[in-house]
Motif scaffolding. Structure first.
Motif: not given
Length: 304
Positions: A115-141
């Motif tokens: 398993m590599a990813h999970a999302v919640v399906m919405l209407e009209n091919e829209n989805i709700f997701e959190k792309g990855s565990p990555t957070a702001l302060y880690a990205v800034e480095k």
């Protein structure tokens, strides 16, 4: 863990999507959320466009949280998500419905082991997701190019599925995906396990993991020490519990997630004795569960 190779074109589309989430959400939210359960709709509205500051909360947790399986935001393991899928969901082999959980696995691999990813399906091919565990302060480095690519994944977002790098795999000819329809009344079904010292200890830790992940302070060493002290005490209580108890597997999957969160955090606590203790205990208990839990659901949950 999710794949990290990002197609630049899709990443650029994702960045545009993330920037526009706050505006676009209110445009299509009514139609996208109308057919969801009350808990799903409310939780999505509360989370969309929210950002994490310290690594942790991931796609599996986002799907679990929106579906009412857990009340906290932290890094959920695939084992924890598979527990919910096994006991509160069924595979939907027909047209996916709003609220369904889409699981994307690695192509040409055993589904429950890749398993590599999970999302919640919405209407009209829209989805709700959190792309990855990555957070702001880690990205800034990291480099500017890296920041541009991964910044969108620090947010909870609604987008069209075609704009999701991971969920976009559903359009591959060799796709390896499944849709699950779930009972959002999981807490009632799991009521006997949601009481007592073991449960309360786990939930206290998850609450602290959430607080740290959403904390805008860069230095959360004080909060991390308090958390680690509690983890050290609580894992010992679980280690001494009866592995054959009806709720033991549920607690084990929760601890597996706590271990995942610590392993992938940006708090510099991987060498702490509490982490070492959790790591050793979980690794030592897994073979015992595999030996004792031989029913199909347990095999699905414990498969790695």
């Amino acid at each position: 863990m999710p794949k990290l190779c990002i197609n630049r074109l899709l990443a650029a589309k994702k960045l545009i999507t993330a920037i526009g989430v706050a505006m676009s959400f209110f445009i299509f939210s009514e139609s996208s959320l109308a057919t969801l359960s009350e808990i799903q709709s409310q939780r999505i509205q509360n989370l969309v466009d929210q950002q994490t500051y310290h690594n942790g909360p991931n796609c599996y947790n986002a799907a679990s949280y929106i579906s009412g399986f857990t009340d906290y935001l932290y890094q959920s393991s695939t084992m924890e998500l598979k527990y919910y899928l096994a006991y509160s969901c069924h595979e939907n082999q027909k047209k996916p419905a709003p609220g369904d959980i889409l699981i994307v696995a690695v192509p040409n691999s055993i589904f429950e082991k890749s398993m590599a990813h999970a999302v919640v399906m919405l209407e009209n091919e829209n989805i709700f997701e959190k792309g990855s565990p990555t957070a702001l302060y880690a990205v800034e480095k990291f480099s500017q190019e890296y920041r541009k690519t991964f910044l969108p994944y620090t947010y909870y977002s609604i987008s069209n599925i075609q704009n999701s790098h991971y969920a976009g795999d559903i359009f591959r000819e060799d796709r390896n995906i499944k849709y699950y329809s779930c009972d959002t009344n999981f807490k009632s079904l799991n009521k006997k396990c949601e009481m007592g010292a073991l449960y309360e200890g786990i939930k206290s830790i998850q609450k602290q993991l959430q607080a740290i992940s959403l904390n805008k302070k860069r230095d959360v060493s004080t909060e991390a020490k308090i958390l680690l002290d509690e983890i050290g005490r609580t894992i010992e209580q679980f280690h001494q519990s009866d592995i054959q108890d009806d709720c033991s597997l549920y607690y084990f999957t929760q601890w597996n997630s706590i271990l995942w969160h610590i392993q992938n955090s940006d708090l510099g606590i991987g060498e702490h004795s509490a982490y070492q203790k959790v790591d050793q205990i979980i690794k030592s208990m897994l073979p015992k569960y595999l030996e004792l839990k031989t029913d199909p659901l347990s095999k699905f949950i414990l498969s790695e």
